[in-house]
Design an enzyme around this catalytic site. Structure first.
Site, mmCIF file in Angstrom:
data_model
loop_
_atom_site.group_PDB
_atom_site.id
_atom_site.type_symbol
_atom_site.label_atom_id
_atom_site.label_comp_id
_atom_site.label_asym_id
_atom_site.label_seq_id
_atom_site.Cartn_x
_atom_site.Cartn_y
_atom_site.Cartn_z
ATOM 1 N N CYS A 85 0.834 -1.209 0.000
ATOM 2 C CA CYS A 85 0.000 0.000 0.000
ATOM 3 C C CYS A 85 0.869 1.261 0.000
ATOM 4 C CB CYS A 85 -1.002 -0.045 1.152
ATOM 5 S SG CYS A 85 -2.335 1.157 0.965
ATOM 6 N N HIS A 194 -3.887 -4.900 -0.710
ATOM 7 C CA HIS A 194 -3.549 -5.503 0.587
ATOM 8 C C HIS A 194 -3.691 -7.018 0.507
ATOM 9 C CE1 HIS A 194 -3.315 -1.934 3.172
ATOM 10 N NE2 HIS A 194 -4.168 -1.413 2.314
ATOM 11 N N GLU A 196 -3.044 -9.140 2.762
ATOM 12 C CA GLU A 196 -3.560 -9.667 4.043
ATOM 13 C C GLU A 196 -5.067 -9.455 4.199
ATOM 14 O OE1 GLU A 196 -2.697 -5.490 4.545
ATOM 15 O OE2 GLU A 196 -1.531 -7.126 3.692
#
Length: 214
Positions: A85, A194, A196
């Site tokens: 990011c 992202h 995750e």
């Protein structure tokens, strides 16, 4: 003799929820150590730098704790490094978020705002928050198990525009605006999305990243 687990240094830019990245990495056989300042840097095999919020704030925090030195040093050593990011954006020369700010200048290029679009047919909202597809431009080591058009989770208003187009791994199309959504060069990998927060697809990326050092 037991081989020690690969040690992944998770750089705390004190701006992002690093716990979600921590847990994603822990899924795969590795030690994760949180690095809050330059002195913390233990002998790491790989490095992950996540960031949320403004470019300038992340850069200030890194410099405050001499983490910019740690990043340069780790890249110099050639250890696999993943930037997420705003972590990806700070790799570039400069950003135009709230004025003009200098980045780490590891890659030449600028970080610019996604242009709003509002016509009868279409609305391009800023920030962009949600799922979007990756258009795979080249197979880098951590995207080798990602299919073209696989969905990932994004939340951002700015995007990086690399000078060297060869470092672009994927692009993403947001209402007819195609931009670079990940880059790779040698052992440096960076994603605007992202992993995750991207479910199973994102975990494949962390798995392949950890596999680079296990």
């Amino acid at each position: 003799q037991m081989k020690r687990l690969p040690r992944i240094g998770l750089v705390d830019t004190s701006t992002s929820n690093i716990k979600s990245v921590f847990y994603a990495l822990k899924e795969f056989n590795c030690d994760v150590v949180e690095i809050k300042n330059f002195k913390d840097q233990t002998n790491i095999d790989a490095m992950v730098v996540p960031g949320i919020g403004s470019f300038d704030f992340v850069m200030k925090k890194l410099k405050q704790n001499k983490l910019d030195h740690l990043i340069y040093k780790s890249i110099e050593k050639g250890i696999p490094s993943l930037f997420i990011c705003v972590g990806m954006q700070i790799l570039f020369s400069e950003s135009y978020e709230f004025g003009k700010h200098k980045g780490l200048n590891i890659f030449k290029g600028k970080v610019k705002k996604i242009k709003k679009l509002n016509n009868k047919k279409d609305t391009r909202k800023i920030p962009f928050i949600g799922w979007n597809k990756l258009i795979v431009k080249k197979k880098c080591k951590i995207l080798k198990n990602i299919k073209n058009n696989e969905f990932f989770y994004f939340t951002h208003s700015y995007y990086a525009e690399p000078k060297d187009k060869k470092i672009i791994s994927t692009k993403t199309n947001y209402h007819d605006f195609k931009y670079c959504s990940s880059v790779s060069s040698d052992n440096i990998f960076a994603t605007q999305f992202h992993p995750e927060k991207s479910g199973h697809s994102g975990l494949k990326i962390y798995k392949d990243f950890v596999n680079l050092v296990s």
